[in-house]
Design an enzyme around this catalytic site. Sequence first.
Site, PDB file in Angstrom:
ATOM      1  N   GLU A 167      -2.297   4.202  -0.558  1.00 11.97           N
ATOM      2  CA  GLU A 167      -3.009   2.955  -0.245  1.00 11.97           C
ATOM      3  C   GLU A 167      -2.853   1.886  -1.322  1.00 11.97           C
ATOM      4  O   GLU A 167      -3.832   1.343  -1.842  1.00 11.97           O
ATOM      5  CB  GLU A 167      -4.490   3.242   0.031  1.00 11.97           C
ATOM      6  CG  GLU A 167      -4.659   4.138   1.238  1.00 11.97           C
ATOM      7  CD  GLU A 167      -6.075   4.141   1.821  1.00 11.97           C
ATOM      8  OE1 GLU A 167      -6.951   3.444   1.290  1.00 11.97           O
ATOM      9  OE2 GLU A 167      -6.282   4.848   2.818  1.00 11.97           O
ATOM     10  N   GLU A 376      -4.447  10.334   6.900  1.00 17.34           N
ATOM     11  CA  GLU A 376      -5.912  10.284   6.780  1.00 17.34           C
ATOM     12  C   GLU A 376      -6.478   9.642   8.034  1.00 17.34           C
ATOM     13  O   GLU A 376      -5.907   8.679   8.562  1.00 17.34           O
ATOM     14  CB  GLU A 376      -6.366   9.477   5.552  1.00 17.34           C
ATOM     15  CG  GLU A 376      -6.110  10.162   4.236  1.00 17.34           C
ATOM     16  CD  GLU A 376      -6.659   9.380   3.040  1.00 17.34           C
ATOM     17  OE1 GLU A 376      -7.720   8.744   3.177  1.00 17.34           O
ATOM     18  OE2 GLU A 376      -6.007   9.418   1.985  1.00 17.34           O
TER      19      GLU A 376
HETATM   20  C1  BGP Z   1      -9.066   6.461   1.686  1.00 13.54           C
HETATM   21  C2  BGP Z   1      -8.657   7.193   0.428  1.00 13.54           C
HETATM   22  C3  BGP Z   1      -9.266   8.545   0.293  1.00 13.54           C
HETATM   23  C4  BGP Z   1     -10.669   8.690   0.829  1.00 13.54           C
HETATM   24  C5  BGP Z   1     -10.917   7.914   2.111  1.00 13.54           C
HETATM   25  C6  BGP Z   1     -12.360   7.820   2.548  1.00 13.54           C
HETATM   26  O1  BGP Z   1      -8.928   5.112   1.507  1.00 13.54           O
HETATM   27  O2  BGP Z   1      -7.265   7.357   0.401  1.00 13.54           O
HETATM   28  O3  BGP Z   1      -9.116   8.920  -1.042  1.00 13.54           O
HETATM   29  O4  BGP Z   1     -11.634   8.558  -0.122  1.00 13.54           O
HETATM   30  O5  BGP Z   1     -10.403   6.610   2.026  1.00 13.54           O
HETATM   31  O6  BGP Z   1     -13.016   6.795   1.865  1.00 13.54           O
HETATM   32  P1  BGP Z   1     -14.461   6.959   1.282  1.00 13.54           P
HETATM   33  O7  BGP Z   1     -14.399   8.152   0.411  1.00 13.54           O
HETATM   34  O8  BGP Z   1     -14.737   5.704   0.521  1.00 13.54           O
HETATM   35  O9  BGP Z   1     -15.355   7.108   2.440  1.00 13.54           O
END
Ligand code: BGP
Length: 480
Positions: A167, A376
């Site tokens: 990201e 993801e």
């Molecule tokens: C993405 C990241 C992850 C993860 C996910 C969920 O952007 O790559 O590392 O954390 O988001 O986000 P959050 O943990 O803020 O809910």
Amino acid sequence: MIYKNNPLFPANFMWGASSAAWQVEGAVNEDGRTPAIIDLNSKTKKPFADNSVASDHYHHYLEDIALMKEAGFTSYRFSIAWPRIYPDDSFEPNQLGIDFYNHLIDALVKNGIEPIVTLYHYDMPVWVDEKYDGWYGRGIIDAFDQYARTCFKEFGDRVKYWLSINEQNMQICYGDWLGVCKNEATWFHDKWKVNHIMNLCHAKAVIACHELVLDGKIGPVPGYVPIYPSSANPEDQIAAMNAEELTEKVWNDFYTFRKYNGFIRSYWKEHHIDPDIQAGDMALIEQAKIDFFALNCYRSNVAKECSLTETEQKQQLNKTGRKGEFVYPKFPGLYQLTNNPYVETNDWDWEIDPVSLRYMLRYVWDHYGLPMMITENGYGAHEDISADGKVHDPERIRFLRNQIFQVGRAIQDGCQVIGYNPWSYTDLLSTGNGMAKRYGLVFINTTDDELRDLKRIPKDSYYWYSRLIKSNGQDWGEET
Ligand code: BGP
């Protein structure tokens, strides 16, 4: 349940789940690992837990892999912690760090699970930050190249799918939240220099992977939030296009075509921004031909026209999990984001929009024509063990069912999708909400306030997902 026109998934589809080193491993001081900038960043997110223990995957990885096998996983996407491999500026690789990932990869391969490995998921060693000024200095380019090359040499005989930087677009768009921005006052200009340096690191990794890994494939991992126009007003459509450019398309065009697109070059000119592109940079980038897109997608956004008379508003993420705290941004003359009356939201005001996955896959396939994998996608929730000792997560099952179905629809639409790896395999630290925002298919028994026994308890969604993937996407279970 059998849906009318159940989508068919390809025979070798990679079904698995996802994690990242700093969010899952713990053991931050063990076997020679030194601090990463994200360790320090995670300590600023009180009252949530920092990453010193996390899910303690470092000590439980065999148990975690056994549960993957039982569920029928054919892939697992995880990341390598740079400071485990290069703990200091002696540039001597740390054998104990290499051993850990060798054991992990060996156990995956032995169990028929394809490792999909991210090189960089936010854990820059503190020594790199101190020595080179982190992403602000060009010294990181060679240090990253050396780290990537070591990973390819050590693990490339078994790891064939590599991901460069997680990201990058989100790190630039939310520089303060993800610990990249060092000075809020100058970030508007600095971010494009930082971005260019990240692009050079990405390019170095792509080139080195092709040089060192036999049959190796490598791609970027954009964080993708599809953006719809709020109405049929043509100005809203342009606003949606502006939002798309400035949050994702500039990056995705760059990765594919290996040059900065017309939109961003004109934007830089208008705002007197110098991204500091030096002689030889673009020639290097030109060689970095990616093989696929890894895509992270959780939600969608809606954009509408934002006139020049509006006042600028920074986006404010909901950092508490109490609905209604998210503040939509306004960029006068470009776009503003707004709510979507057609979709529900979770406790963090994230839109729950399964169709956004189909939209994204169609969009990326149409624009770039490269294979895609989902790395993801998931449902964050407040959760704990029920009185019966189990963890019931019907909302996550509903979320996954609807989202995966749309991946299937996109495949039916003709998109080449090679895998689905939702976030997250086990519960792990959220970026800003510790263990309070859980995503896992497997519960980890610990909380932000109390370190418990870290027992692994497969949630209802684990069993549901297992049936689906063992049937290669045919057994959707009963709808609840
Ligand atoms: C993405 C990241 C992850 C993860 C996910 C969920 O952007 O790559 O590392 O954390 O988001 O986000 P959050 O943990 O803020 O809910």
